[in-house]
Motif scaffolding. Sequence first.
Motif, PDB file in Angstrom:
ATOM      1  N   UNK A  80       3.568  -7.123 -16.632  1.00  0.00           N
ATOM      2  CA  UNK A  80       2.438  -6.230 -16.352  1.00  0.00           C
ATOM      3  C   UNK A  80       1.244  -7.025 -15.854  1.00  0.00           C
ATOM      4  N   UNK A  81       0.309  -6.300 -15.287  1.00  0.00           N
ATOM      5  CA  UNK A  81      -0.931  -6.882 -14.798  1.00  0.00           C
ATOM      6  C   UNK A  81      -2.070  -6.015 -15.325  1.00  0.00           C
ATOM      7  N   UNK A  82      -3.123  -6.663 -15.838  1.00  0.00           N
ATOM      8  CA  UNK A  82      -4.182  -5.929 -16.523  1.00  0.00           C
ATOM      9  C   UNK A  82      -5.552  -6.269 -15.958  1.00  0.00           C
ATOM     10  N   UNK A  83      -6.429  -5.276 -15.977  1.00  0.00           N
ATOM     11  CA  UNK A  83      -7.825  -5.451 -15.598  1.00  0.00           C
ATOM     12  C   UNK A  83      -8.654  -5.348 -16.866  1.00  0.00           C
ATOM     13  N   UNK A  99      10.816  -3.225 -12.399  1.00  0.00           N
ATOM     14  CA  UNK A  99      11.863  -4.008 -13.064  1.00  0.00           C
ATOM     15  C   UNK A  99      12.571  -4.975 -12.123  1.00  0.00           C
ATOM     16  N   UNK A 100      12.716  -4.618 -10.860  1.00  0.00           N
ATOM     17  CA  UNK A 100      13.456  -5.445  -9.914  1.00  0.00           C
ATOM     18  C   UNK A 100      12.574  -6.500  -9.243  1.00  0.00           C
ATOM     19  N   UNK A 101      11.323  -6.629  -9.691  1.00  0.00           N
ATOM     20  CA  UNK A 101      10.379  -7.550  -9.070  1.00  0.00           C
ATOM     21  C   UNK A 101       9.922  -8.623 -10.066  1.00  0.00           C
ATOM     22  N   UNK A 102       9.421  -9.729  -9.491  1.00  0.00           N
ATOM     23  CA  UNK A 102       8.964 -10.830 -10.326  1.00  0.00           C
ATOM     24  C   UNK A 102       7.738 -11.475  -9.690  1.00  0.00           C
ATOM     25  N   UNK A 103       6.749 -11.825 -10.532  1.00  0.00           N
ATOM     26  CA  UNK A 103       5.548 -12.516 -10.085  1.00  0.00           C
ATOM     27  C   UNK A 103       5.737 -14.022 -10.163  1.00  0.00           C
ATOM     28  N   UNK A 104       5.203 -14.719  -9.198  1.00  0.00           N
ATOM     29  CA  UNK A 104       5.002 -16.161  -9.281  1.00  0.00           C
ATOM     30  C   UNK A 104       3.557 -16.403  -8.883  1.00  0.00           C
ATOM     31  N   UNK A 105       2.932 -17.403  -9.491  1.00  0.00           N
ATOM     32  CA  UNK A 105       1.519 -17.622  -9.184  1.00  0.00           C
ATOM     33  C   UNK A 105       1.105 -19.050  -9.502  1.00  0.00           C
ATOM     34  N   UNK A 123      -6.578 -18.005  -7.278  1.00  0.00           N
ATOM     35  CA  UNK A 123      -5.622 -18.756  -6.488  1.00  0.00           C
ATOM     36  C   UNK A 123      -4.696 -17.812  -5.742  1.00  0.00           C
ATOM     37  N   UNK A 124      -3.406 -18.110  -5.781  1.00  0.00           N
ATOM     38  CA  UNK A 124      -2.417 -17.331  -5.044  1.00  0.00           C
ATOM     39  C   UNK A 124      -1.439 -16.679  -6.011  1.00  0.00           C
ATOM     40  N   UNK A 125      -1.141 -15.425  -5.742  1.00  0.00           N
ATOM     41  CA  UNK A 125      -0.215 -14.638  -6.552  1.00  0.00           C
ATOM     42  C   UNK A 125       0.825 -14.049  -5.619  1.00  0.00           C
ATOM     43  N   UNK A 126       2.105 -14.192  -5.963  1.00  0.00           N
ATOM     44  CA  UNK A 126       3.177 -13.694  -5.098  1.00  0.00           C
ATOM     45  C   UNK A 126       4.110 -12.792  -5.883  1.00  0.00           C
ATOM     46  N   UNK A 127       4.583 -11.751  -5.223  1.00  0.00           N
ATOM     47  CA  UNK A 127       5.540 -10.813  -5.801  1.00  0.00           C
ATOM     48  C   UNK A 127       6.780 -10.821  -4.927  1.00  0.00           C
ATOM     49  N   UNK A 128       7.941 -10.991  -5.541  1.00  0.00           N
ATOM     50  CA  UNK A 128       9.191 -10.909  -4.782  1.00  0.00           C
ATOM     51  C   UNK A 128      10.136  -9.966  -5.510  1.00  0.00           C
ATOM     52  N   UNK A 135       5.147  -9.711  -1.390  1.00  0.00           N
ATOM     53  CA  UNK A 135       3.709  -9.571  -1.160  1.00  0.00           C
ATOM     54  C   UNK A 135       3.024 -10.811  -1.715  1.00  0.00           C
ATOM     55  N   UNK A 136       1.999 -11.264  -1.010  1.00  0.00           N
ATOM     56  CA  UNK A 136       1.235 -12.431  -1.433  1.00  0.00           C
ATOM     57  C   UNK A 136      -0.246 -12.063  -1.401  1.00  0.00           C
ATOM     58  N   UNK A 137      -0.940 -12.320  -2.502  1.00  0.00           N
ATOM     59  CA  UNK A 137      -2.379 -12.096  -2.588  1.00  0.00           C
ATOM     60  C   UNK A 137      -3.042 -13.450  -2.711  1.00  0.00           C
ATOM     61  N   UNK A 138      -4.021 -13.697  -1.863  1.00  0.00           N
ATOM     62  CA  UNK A 138      -4.777 -14.941  -1.915  1.00  0.00           C
ATOM     63  C   UNK A 138      -6.220 -14.598  -2.252  1.00  0.00           C
ATOM     64  N   UNK A 139      -6.698 -15.151  -3.354  1.00  0.00           N
ATOM     65  CA  UNK A 139      -8.067 -14.923  -3.795  1.00  0.00           C
ATOM     66  C   UNK A 139      -8.890 -16.126  -3.362  1.00  0.00           C
ATOM     67  N   UNK A 140      -9.848 -15.891  -2.464  1.00  0.00           N
ATOM     68  CA  UNK A 140     -10.706 -16.965  -1.978  1.00  0.00           C
ATOM     69  C   UNK A 140     -11.727 -17.308  -3.052  1.00  0.00           C
TER      70      UNK A 140
END
Length: 152
Positions: A80-83, A99-105, A123-128, A135-140
């Motif tokens: 999960x991801x939380x704010x 369920x079929x996805x995984x985060x790497x960061x 930094x960088x967060x990736x979902x595959x 999907x890749x999110x890059x936080x400047x």
Amino acid sequence: MSKMMSEQVGNESGFTLMETVFVLFLLSLFCTLALPSFFTTSQNKIEKQFGVEVREMFSQARSLAISQEKNWRVLVLPNKIQLQKLGSNSLRKELAVPAQCKFTHHLPKNEVTFRQTGQAVGGTLALSCKSGYQAVWKVQVGSGRVTMEEHR
């Protein structure tokens, strides 16, 4: 009169049992072929929607940090991801990772922290996903802006 009725009944045509069985067989065959396609389409929509919601969560965290003049964080956990407001355990928003996805960061402390100025520690967060969606999110770090790239 009864002779005309019997002629009409004899002239009526309908489907035979064999024709009905054949039509039902064709319908079931088409349904069997189409269902996996519908399932794949719905999975793709779920994954893409999740990617958009994560991007919106980053934007919301940055906006809240600036408007409330408090530090906010996006915490990335395995499922999960939380704010959250920094220093508080209360959740503003939570998303379950499909369920079929995984985060790497490459995030310090598994989180992206947005400061009152809008700047971020991140930094960088990736979902595959197994389906091939990525999907890749890059936080400047300086501006706190978040960019998102999607691949299929």
